[in-house]
Design a protein around this motif. Structure first.
Motif, PDB file in Angstrom:
ATOM      1  N   VAL A  57       0.842  -1.204   0.000  1.00 36.46           N
ATOM      2  CA  VAL A  57       0.000   0.000   0.000  1.00 36.46           C
ATOM      3  C   VAL A  57       0.877   1.255   0.000  1.00 36.46           C
ATOM      4  O   VAL A  57       0.629   2.197  -0.754  1.00 36.46           O
ATOM      5  CB  VAL A  57      -0.962   0.008   1.219  1.00 36.46           C
ATOM      6  CG1 VAL A  57      -1.688   1.341   1.332  1.00 36.46           C
ATOM      7  CG2 VAL A  57      -1.965  -1.126   1.111  1.00 36.46           C
ATOM      8  N   VAL A  58       1.920   1.229   0.821  1.00 42.24           N
ATOM      9  CA  VAL A  58       2.824   2.382   0.908  1.00 42.24           C
ATOM     10  C   VAL A  58       3.483   2.641  -0.459  1.00 42.24           C
ATOM     11  O   VAL A  58       3.601   3.781  -0.897  1.00 42.24           O
ATOM     12  CB  VAL A  58       3.873   2.179   2.029  1.00 42.24           C
ATOM     13  CG1 VAL A  58       4.981   3.222   1.943  1.00 42.24           C
ATOM     14  CG2 VAL A  58       3.191   2.253   3.394  1.00 42.24           C
ATOM     15  N   GLN A  59       3.874   1.563  -1.148  1.00 39.77           N
ATOM     16  CA  GLN A  59       4.483   1.720  -2.475  1.00 39.77           C
ATOM     17  C   GLN A  59       3.481   2.320  -3.484  1.00 39.77           C
ATOM     18  O   GLN A  59       3.820   3.215  -4.248  1.00 39.77           O
ATOM     19  CB  GLN A  59       4.991   0.368  -2.980  1.00 39.77           C
ATOM     20  CG  GLN A  59       6.336  -0.009  -2.339  1.00 39.77           C
ATOM     21  CD  GLN A  59       6.737  -1.444  -2.574  1.00 39.77           C
ATOM     22  OE1 GLN A  59       5.953  -2.238  -3.107  1.00 39.77           O
ATOM     23  NE2 GLN A  59       7.947  -1.808  -2.171  1.00 39.77           N
ATOM     24  N   HIS A  60       2.245   1.807  -3.439  1.00 41.11           N
ATOM     25  CA  HIS A  60       1.208   2.355  -4.335  1.00 41.11           C
ATOM     26  C   HIS A  60       0.961   3.834  -4.025  1.00 41.11           C
ATOM     27  O   HIS A  60       0.809   4.646  -4.937  1.00 41.11           O
ATOM     28  CB  HIS A  60      -0.099   1.579  -4.185  1.00 41.11           C
ATOM     29  CG  HIS A  60      -0.102   0.256  -4.886  1.00 41.11           C
ATOM     30  ND1 HIS A  60       0.265   0.115  -6.207  1.00 41.11           N
ATOM     31  CD2 HIS A  60      -0.433  -0.985  -4.468  1.00 41.11           C
ATOM     32  CE1 HIS A  60       0.164  -1.154  -6.564  1.00 41.11           C
ATOM     33  NE2 HIS A  60      -0.253  -1.845  -5.521  1.00 41.11           N
ATOM     34  N   LEU A  61       0.941   4.151  -2.730  1.00 42.55           N
ATOM     35  CA  LEU A  61       0.701   5.544  -2.324  1.00 42.55           C
ATOM     36  C   LEU A  61       1.809   6.456  -2.833  1.00 42.55           C
ATOM     37  O   LEU A  61       1.549   7.600  -3.226  1.00 42.55           O
ATOM     38  CB  LEU A  61       0.607   5.647  -0.799  1.00 42.55           C
ATOM     39  CG  LEU A  61      -0.743   5.228  -0.200  1.00 42.55           C
ATOM     40  CD1 LEU A  61      -0.655   5.174   1.316  1.00 42.55           C
ATOM     41  CD2 LEU A  61      -1.865   6.186  -0.631  1.00 42.55           C
ATOM     42  N   GLN A  62       3.031   5.928  -2.843  1.00 44.93           N
ATOM     43  CA  GLN A  62       4.159   6.730  -3.325  1.00 44.93           C
ATOM     44  C   GLN A  62       3.971   7.084  -4.810  1.00 44.93           C
ATOM     45  O   GLN A  62       4.170   8.229  -5.217  1.00 44.93           O
ATOM     46  CB  GLN A  62       5.442   5.939  -3.124  1.00 44.93           C
ATOM     47  CG  GLN A  62       6.668   6.827  -3.050  1.00 44.93           C
ATOM     48  CD  GLN A  62       7.926   6.042  -2.712  1.00 44.93           C
ATOM     49  OE1 GLN A  62       7.840   4.965  -2.112  1.00 44.93           O
ATOM     50  NE2 GLN A  62       9.064   6.562  -3.099  1.00 44.93           N
ATOM     51  N   VAL A  63       3.554   6.084  -5.596  1.00 49.92           N
ATOM     52  CA  VAL A  63       3.297   6.324  -7.026  1.00 49.92           C
ATOM     53  C   VAL A  63       2.176   7.357  -7.194  1.00 49.92           C
ATOM     54  O   VAL A  63       2.274   8.279  -8.012  1.00 49.92           O
ATOM     55  CB  VAL A  63       2.943   4.995  -7.748  1.00 49.92           C
ATOM     56  CG1 VAL A  63       2.561   5.249  -9.197  1.00 49.92           C
ATOM     57  CG2 VAL A  63       4.104   4.016  -7.671  1.00 49.92           C
ATOM     58  N   LEU A  64       1.117   7.210  -6.402  1.00 53.30           N
ATOM     59  CA  LEU A  64      -0.021   8.135  -6.489  1.00 53.30           C
ATOM     60  C   LEU A  64       0.383   9.542  -6.050  1.00 53.30           C
ATOM     61  O   LEU A  64      -0.097  10.537  -6.609  1.00 53.30           O
ATOM     62  CB  LEU A  64      -1.185   7.623  -5.629  1.00 53.30           C
ATOM     63  CG  LEU A  64      -1.892   6.373  -6.156  1.00 53.30           C
ATOM     64  CD1 LEU A  64      -2.805   5.770  -5.095  1.00 53.30           C
ATOM     65  CD2 LEU A  64      -2.694   6.693  -7.417  1.00 53.30           C
ATOM     66  N   GLU A  65       1.272   9.608  -5.065  1.00 52.30           N
ATOM     67  CA  GLU A  65       1.719  10.915  -4.590  1.00 52.30           C
ATOM     68  C   GLU A  65       2.605  11.608  -5.632  1.00 52.30           C
ATOM     69  O   GLU A  65       2.481  12.813  -5.853  1.00 52.30           O
ATOM     70  CB  GLU A  65       2.486  10.739  -3.282  1.00 52.30           C
ATOM     71  CG  GLU A  65       1.917  11.613  -2.182  1.00 52.30           C
ATOM     72  CD  GLU A  65       2.723  11.575  -0.914  1.00 52.30           C
ATOM     73  OE1 GLU A  65       3.278  10.507  -0.565  1.00 52.30           O
ATOM     74  OE2 GLU A  65       2.793  12.625  -0.254  1.00 52.30           O
ATOM     75  N   GLU A  66       3.475  10.822  -6.273  1.00 50.41           N
ATOM     76  CA  GLU A  66       4.361  11.385  -7.300  1.00 50.41           C
ATOM     77  C   GLU A  66       3.573  11.920  -8.495  1.00 50.41           C
ATOM     78  O   GLU A  66       4.027  12.837  -9.172  1.00 50.41           O
ATOM     79  CB  GLU A  66       5.369  10.330  -7.764  1.00 50.41           C
ATOM     80  CG  GLU A  66       6.527  10.185  -6.793  1.00 50.41           C
ATOM     81  CD  GLU A  66       7.354   8.929  -7.023  1.00 50.41           C
ATOM     82  OE1 GLU A  66       8.284   8.676  -6.238  1.00 50.41           O
ATOM     83  OE2 GLU A  66       7.070   8.186  -7.992  1.00 50.41           O
ATOM     84  N   SER A  67       2.413  11.327  -8.756  1.00 52.92           N
ATOM     85  CA  SER A  67       1.594  11.822  -9.879  1.00 52.92           C
ATOM     86  C   SER A  67       0.534  12.811  -9.394  1.00 52.92           C
ATOM     87  O   SER A  67      -0.337  13.201 -10.155  1.00 52.92           O
ATOM     88  CB  SER A  67       0.950  10.676 -10.654  1.00 52.92           C
ATOM     89  OG  SER A  67       0.874   9.513  -9.908  1.00 52.92           O
TER      90      SER A  67
END
Lengths: 111, 111
Positions: B48-58
């Protein structure tokens, strides 16, 4: 070509590739034959045909063969699916903000 | 977090994953802590944290840590980039159709 099945997953996958987006940008200027489409893209005709197939399956492009020439043009159905998907989410956030606004107004009246 | 670099490639990549779209759908109902977001998703907290990082970067999600709790909420900037991208293409097609309409009208007058 299964015309009924068009979902956001397929549309986003199709749009995720930069070459496919370049194809859509070329076609935004007007319909083109497969070979004229392929010429400036610097990839094989086979690769272009494969990209076109993905774009056709997500209804972002429509192709039609007349005689020996296959002509490609933008199809808006796939874009509409994406717009609908974004629009649905936007209205969810806006409803939530409205509710928040109502709650704040009520709290204000109660003071 | 590089806030300036936000491009359509990144946004489409982020949205291309069904779990990331599920995260956005959960957050559309309101802000959530990372652990409450992870609970119904049936994946590890690390994932989840990894997915959130991708979502935050975009810039589709914004997260903020207060004390020991990191809270996530929808950020609209990423969605705006996507809407702008679609809008630009739509106006290109419409301009093209207008030109086509003008040409047909001229041909009609010339008859």
């Amino acid at each position: 070509m299964p015309r009924a099945e068009i979902n956001i997953d397929r549309v986003l996958h199709a749009l995720g590739d930069p070459t496919r987006r370049a194809i859509l940008d070329k076609l935004s200027e007007g319909p083109l034959s497969v070979s004229r489409l392929a010429a400036p893209l610097d990839i094989t005709l086979t690769a272009v045909v494969q990209h076109l197939q993905v774009l056709e399956e997500s209804r972002l492009v429509h192709t039609e063969k007349v005689g020996r020439v296959r002509t490609c043009r933008i199809e808006t159905a796939g874009f509409s699916v994406l717009e609908q998907w974004i629009g649905d989410r936007r209205s969810m956030w806006e409803r939530r903000l409205d509710r928040l606004g109502d709650l704040l107004a009520e709290a204000d009246e109660g003071e």
